[in-house]
Design a protein around this motif. Sequence first.
Motif, PDB file in Angstrom:
ATOM      1  N   ASP A  37       7.072  -7.912  -4.921  1.00 11.65           N
ATOM      2  CA  ASP A  37       6.898  -7.454  -3.543  1.00 11.65           C
ATOM      3  C   ASP A  37       7.674  -8.364  -2.597  1.00 11.65           C
ATOM      4  O   ASP A  37       7.644  -9.586  -2.739  1.00 11.65           O
ATOM      5  CB  ASP A  37       5.420  -7.467  -3.152  1.00 11.65           C
ATOM      6  CG  ASP A  37       4.619  -6.445  -3.929  1.00 11.65           C
ATOM      7  OD1 ASP A  37       5.189  -5.398  -4.296  1.00 11.65           O
ATOM      8  OD2 ASP A  37       3.426  -6.700  -4.184  1.00 11.65           O
ATOM      9  N   ARG A  38       8.360  -7.759  -1.646  1.00 13.69           N
ATOM     10  CA  ARG A  38       9.093  -8.540  -0.645  1.00 13.69           C
ATOM     11  C   ARG A  38       8.108  -9.142   0.344  1.00 13.69           C
ATOM     12  O   ARG A  38       7.220  -8.461   0.852  1.00 13.69           O
ATOM     13  CB  ARG A  38      10.082  -7.667   0.110  1.00 13.69           C
ATOM     14  CG  ARG A  38      11.246  -7.263  -0.725  1.00 13.69           C
ATOM     15  CD  ARG A  38      12.306  -6.639   0.135  1.00 13.69           C
ATOM     16  NE  ARG A  38      13.291  -5.991  -0.702  1.00 13.69           N
ATOM     17  CZ  ARG A  38      14.293  -5.282  -0.237  1.00 13.69           C
ATOM     18  NH1 ARG A  38      14.431  -5.122   1.069  1.00 13.69           N
ATOM     19  NH2 ARG A  38      15.142  -4.735  -1.054  1.00 13.69           N
ATOM     20  N   SER A  41       6.765  -7.561   3.955  1.00 18.09           N
ATOM     21  CA  SER A  41       6.908  -6.106   3.974  1.00 18.09           C
ATOM     22  C   SER A  41       5.925  -5.506   2.984  1.00 18.09           C
ATOM     23  O   SER A  41       5.979  -5.797   1.796  1.00 18.09           O
ATOM     24  CB  SER A  41       8.333  -5.706   3.601  1.00 18.09           C
ATOM     25  OG  SER A  41       8.456  -4.314   3.592  1.00 18.09           O
ATOM     26  N   GLU A  42       5.028  -4.653   3.485  1.00 17.19           N
ATOM     27  CA  GLU A  42       3.981  -4.105   2.634  1.00 17.19           C
ATOM     28  C   GLU A  42       4.483  -3.048   1.645  1.00 17.19           C
ATOM     29  O   GLU A  42       3.892  -2.849   0.601  1.00 17.19           O
ATOM     30  CB  GLU A  42       2.877  -3.503   3.491  1.00 17.19           C
ATOM     31  CG  GLU A  42       2.100  -4.533   4.274  1.00 17.19           C
ATOM     32  CD  GLU A  42       0.989  -3.904   5.077  1.00 17.19           C
ATOM     33  OE1 GLU A  42       0.562  -2.788   4.733  1.00 17.19           O
ATOM     34  OE2 GLU A  42       0.553  -4.533   6.047  1.00 17.19           O
ATOM     35  N   ASP A  43       5.564  -2.366   1.975  1.00 14.79           N
ATOM     36  CA  ASP A  43       5.993  -1.263   1.123  1.00 14.79           C
ATOM     37  C   ASP A  43       7.362  -1.461   0.480  1.00 14.79           C
ATOM     38  O   ASP A  43       7.954  -0.522  -0.014  1.00 14.79           O
ATOM     39  CB  ASP A  43       5.966   0.044   1.908  1.00 14.79           C
ATOM     40  CG  ASP A  43       6.859   0.003   3.141  1.00 14.79           C
ATOM     41  OD1 ASP A  43       7.329  -1.080   3.496  1.00 14.79           O
ATOM     42  OD2 ASP A  43       7.072   1.066   3.733  1.00 14.79           O
ATOM     43  N   ALA A  44       7.885  -2.676   0.468  1.00 13.08           N
ATOM     44  CA  ALA A  44       9.184  -2.939  -0.150  1.00 13.08           C
ATOM     45  C   ALA A  44       8.996  -3.762  -1.423  1.00 13.08           C
ATOM     46  O   ALA A  44       8.377  -4.818  -1.406  1.00 13.08           O
ATOM     47  CB  ALA A  44      10.097  -3.675   0.817  1.00 13.08           C
ATOM     48  N   THR A  45       9.510  -3.216  -2.518  1.00 12.99           N
ATOM     49  CA  THR A  45       9.392  -3.876  -3.814  1.00 12.99           C
ATOM     50  C   THR A  45      10.752  -3.890  -4.487  1.00 12.99           C
ATOM     51  O   THR A  45      11.493  -2.913  -4.438  1.00 12.99           O
ATOM     52  CB  THR A  45       8.390  -3.119  -4.717  1.00 12.99           C
ATOM     53  OG1 THR A  45       7.133  -3.026  -4.041  1.00 12.99           O
ATOM     54  CG2 THR A  45       8.188  -3.818  -6.034  1.00 12.99           C
TER      55      THR A  45
END
Length: 77
Positions: A37-38, A41-45
């Motif tokens: 996980d970045r 950022s909650e939705d960037a992997t």
Amino acid sequence: MAKSINQVILMGRLTRDPEQRTTPSGKTVVRFSIAVDRQGSEDATDFFDVTAWEKLGELVTQYLGKGRRVLVQGRLR
């Protein structure tokens, strides 16, 4: 000529169980993928394919499985 540094440390979770194979020369090679996980950022992997050789690969197969958290240190290729 100076050597460049190519070292990375990643912490994430295995996306699938490790796959172990043996090369024609008899060496053990294990491949697996991790999801990182970045930060911030909650939705960037990001996804990384990892290869482990010989005894390290055998230990990966023995102790790690899909969803398991892992820290990987190595070099990018």
